[in-house]
Each structure stands twice: as structure tokens, then as C-alpha cells.
Design a protein around this motif. Sequence first.
Motif, PDB file in Angstrom:
ATOM      1  N   THR A  75       0.845  -1.198   0.000  1.00  0.00           N
ATOM      2  CA  THR A  75       0.000   0.000   0.000  1.00  0.00           C
ATOM      3  C   THR A  75       0.876   1.244   0.000  1.00  0.00           C
ATOM      4  O   THR A  75       2.091   1.139   0.188  1.00  0.00           O
ATOM      5  CB  THR A  75      -0.937   0.012   1.233  1.00  0.00           C
ATOM      6  N   ASP A 138      -7.460  -4.514   9.950  1.00  0.00           N
ATOM      7  CA  ASP A 138      -6.807  -5.488   9.069  1.00  0.00           C
ATOM      8  C   ASP A 138      -6.812  -6.825   9.799  1.00  0.00           C
ATOM      9  O   ASP A 138      -6.941  -6.877  11.028  1.00  0.00           O
ATOM     10  CB  ASP A 138      -5.367  -5.060   8.744  1.00  0.00           C
ATOM     11  N   LEU A 193     -12.368  -9.604   7.745  1.00  0.00           N
ATOM     12  CA  LEU A 193     -13.555  -9.330   6.914  1.00  0.00           C
ATOM     13  C   LEU A 193     -14.339 -10.595   6.602  1.00  0.00           C
ATOM     14  O   LEU A 193     -15.509 -10.531   6.228  1.00  0.00           O
ATOM     15  CB  LEU A 193     -13.126  -8.664   5.600  1.00  0.00           C
ATOM     16  N   ASN A 215      -8.430  -3.199  -2.764  1.00  0.00           N
ATOM     17  CA  ASN A 215      -7.339  -4.150  -2.987  1.00  0.00           C
ATOM     18  C   ASN A 215      -7.301  -5.286  -1.980  1.00  0.00           C
ATOM     19  O   ASN A 215      -6.235  -5.764  -1.599  1.00  0.00           O
ATOM     20  CB  ASN A 215      -5.992  -3.404  -3.002  1.00  0.00           C
TER      21      ASN A 215
END
Length: 487
Positions: A75, A138, A193, A215
Motif C-alpha cells: 500500500t 486489518d 472481513l 485491494n
Amino acid sequence: MDVPLNDEDLVTILNAIERRTGIATRPDQRDAARVTIRRAMRRVNISRPSELVHAFQYNAAVYQEIVNEVTIGETYFFREPKQFEFIRNHIISDLRSREGASAPMRAWSAACASGEEAYSLAIVCDLMKQPVNILATDVAPDAVAAARKATYRDWSFRGEAMTHVKPYLIRDGEVLRLKDSIKQKVRFQLLNLYDDVYPSLESGTQNLDLVMCRNVLIYFGPRTVTEVGQRLFRCLRPGGWLITASGDPSLDHIGGFAVTATDYGTFYQRPLEGKASDSVNSGVELRRNAKPSPATAPRDTPVSVSSEHRENHSVRRRGERDGSAVRSSGRGARVTDTDQLPAAKEEPKTPETPEACVVSIQAASRSDSALALDKCTAAIARHPLSNELHFLKARLLMEADRLSEASQTAQKALFLDRSAVMVHFLFGSIELQRGQLDSAHRHFRNARQLCDRYRPGDVVPFTDNETAAELTAALDSQLKQLRAQSG
Ligand SMILES: C[S@@+](CC[C@H](N)C(=O)[O-])C[C@H]1O[C@@H](n2cnc3c(N)ncnc32)[C@H](O)[C@@H]1O
């Protein structure tokens, strides 16, 4: 430690990883995945596959270490700058028109990696005097820890990023530290997620004005993409927005969203109550559904690159993952999977490929840049014709502020392949830091011209998932700045 891993065991491990994280590995990515898994097994000191699967399920520490290994945390600040313009020009003004300028925006950077995306959003809000609360999450503990630290190296700010971020940075030796005023706007936590834990009050994922989920969907299978998309929809308040990256799989099939597709990404808005779903984003005039989704775009279509270049690099479209369902690392270097570069005394029976060395060096660079540089020098001794290794060494030297050596090494990389976009880009960045503006301009211009050999959605070699369109935008901005500087 010797880690035997046959096909059956590998698939069992990859399935276990997918069942916990949603990260899916295609059959053609297995060789690369094998290398990553073997490295992960060494990291947790487990040599038996069945033991690894068990520990991954029941031992939290092992689970975390494996997740750190198999995720790709690439990133940088203001990645896809036009998306940030969209936030500024449409999303924030849309919110203000409904809530007034003093209402804090509630935003979530889902899959934030080392934090650059969330902090870029915080900077946009600061520049607009828009109050904001940003949650950034994350699945990888190492990524979250790095994000909380908020120290970065120069290469995290390529393209136009530095223009926006510079006022918020303090140099601290080799690194750049983000100012507290920006850090304070973002809170980080772990969140997977794949788990059905959002929206929820506890995680702060309810009633959001903006979700950036960029992404990461590319690593999931179609079913997981749909499930994650549906949950994210429910996280938004009416009028709230979800942004994915230009190369992410489409969420058009998920009911309820008003969809705005552009060349620089897709924007999904949860309609305001009582409004039809295709007419919500007043004031936003953009092509709708203009871009074929990567999920449906034809694959393996010939790409207009020189034959020289085609021989050296396989070109993939974004949305097709490369060999790594797995792995992470520094800016600009291609991330494929491979084994650990061994210390001299444990030389492997089969010499490692240059690609294998690259991944090993990138892994080392996350925790010990001096070690990474040593490994890179050793790898070049074994593979003197690998321009990617020279490229990586030049990048490490630049990050260590050894600019004249970096410049010489970039020159060697160029000598091996003059058509490598990222080598020119890196060379330009090095020359810029050395104050060699003409030379910097020349390399940025070369990189910009080479970008035209790709289609906008093609992933450029020596990057993790960065498209020609993204690099073109970054280079155009860099060239513009240079022109302004030289009057
Ligand atoms: C390539 S980075 C994207 C970072 C940033 N969003 C961007 O676009 O620049 C992908 C991130 O997704 C994270 N990730 C992968 N699987 C995930 C999951 N199941 N839940 C949350 N994050 C995940 C990885 O750890 C990694 O940091």
C-alpha cells in the motif's frame, strides 16, 4: 529446518487458511503458495503439515503468525489519487449538504495494511476542515502494529503523495513520522472481513458515511466477495459510500447500491431512504458502469508490450492474482512467493531462483533493512543478470539514504532491461532526491512513455498489483511538479 510439503498437504493447508480468512488460492498459484507456506512453517517452527493445520485452528499465536505471512500488505499514501479527489469533491460535500459542516464523518478503512490509506483520508479531511472519526482494520497483526506506529520511508510517498503528506511529516533519522494531529484521527484494530462480525456496535462498524475496502476483495473467491459486499452495505447509513479499487471485483450484483463506475474505481452508495437506487448521488456526473468488471473482463488477451518486454515479464490484468495468494512487502517490488533465502552455511541443494530471492529479501526488509540489503547483495552475486534484484537493491539503498550507490545500482538494472517501467520510476525518484532534476525528469518521462505499452488495467511488473493507469497518474503528477519546480 526441512519442511516437506506434498500437493495434498499443501491443499489441506490452503483450504484451512481460506476457511479462516477467505483468502483463496487458484491451482496455478500453488507453486508460489508452497514457498510461502514453507516459510510460514519455519516461522512457527512446525514441520508437520497436519500439526500446522491443527495449530492454525486452535493456537492463536500460530494463527497470527501464519496470517502475517500469507497476507499481502502492499500500500502507499494516496494510492489511486483520483479516488481521494472523489471523496473530497463528492462524498464530503454530499455529506455536508445533508448534515452540515460540523458533523463528524464516520469512516472505515477495511483492510488498511500499514495504515497509509486511512491516514491519507485523515489528511484529506484535515485539509477540508472536515471533522472525522476513522476506524482502520486489518486481519494481519503485523500490519496493524505498523499502522499504529505510523513511521514510513520515502518510497511510501511516490507520485503526488508527498505533496499532500509533507506538512504532516517529521523526519526522524531514516524514517518519516506522521504528526500526532493526523494519527489521532485514526484508531486501529484487528478485524477479519471473512468473519460475520460487522456491522456491529462493538467494532464501530455501524452507520458509516464511508467505507474504503480497496485491494483486498481480489484475494477472495466470488462467494466471499458477495458476502463481504453485503455486510459492508449494511455498515453504511443511508447516503453512505463504499469505495473499492479500480482492479477489484465488481459488487454490482449486490442489490441496493447505486453504482458509479469510473476508470479510477467504482463507487457504491447506499440510497437515501425513499430514493430510487440509481438517482442518489446528486451533483455527481460520472460515467455509470462504464468499465467492464475485472471479474468479467477477458483474460489472457494479448497486451501491447514490446516482445523484449513480454519475454522478461508476464503481464497480468488486475483482478488476476499473481503467484501469491500470500506475501507482502515493500513498495514497488513484485511480490511473488518463495522460500527464505538461506544463510550461507545452509546453502540449499537446489539454487533458488531470482524471484525466490526477491521475496525472501522483501520479507527481510520488513524487519531488518540492513539484513535485506546483505541478502540482496548475496543474491546478485548468484544471479548477476536479474534486473529485478538490482532494482530491489537500488530501492533498499535509496531507503537507507545511500543515494549515489542507489543511482549506480539503478543504472545496472536499466542496463539489463531498459524497458522496465519501475526501474525508470525508481531511478527518477533517486535522482530527484539527489537534486539531479534533469536526470529525474528524463527517467520519469521514460517511465511514463513505457506505461503506454500497457493497457490501463494491466498490472505493471515489479509492483504488487499496481496498474498502468495508477502509475501513469502518479508519473503525470510527478512530471507536473518537476516542470513547476524548474519554472
Ligand atoms: C494489498 S493490501 C491493501 C491495502 C489498502 N487497502 C490499499 O488499497 O492500499 C491488502 C490487505 O488486506 C488484508 N487482508 C487480507 N485478507 C483479509 C481479511 N480476511 N480481513 C481483513 N483484511 C484482510 C491484508 O492483510 C492486507 O493488509
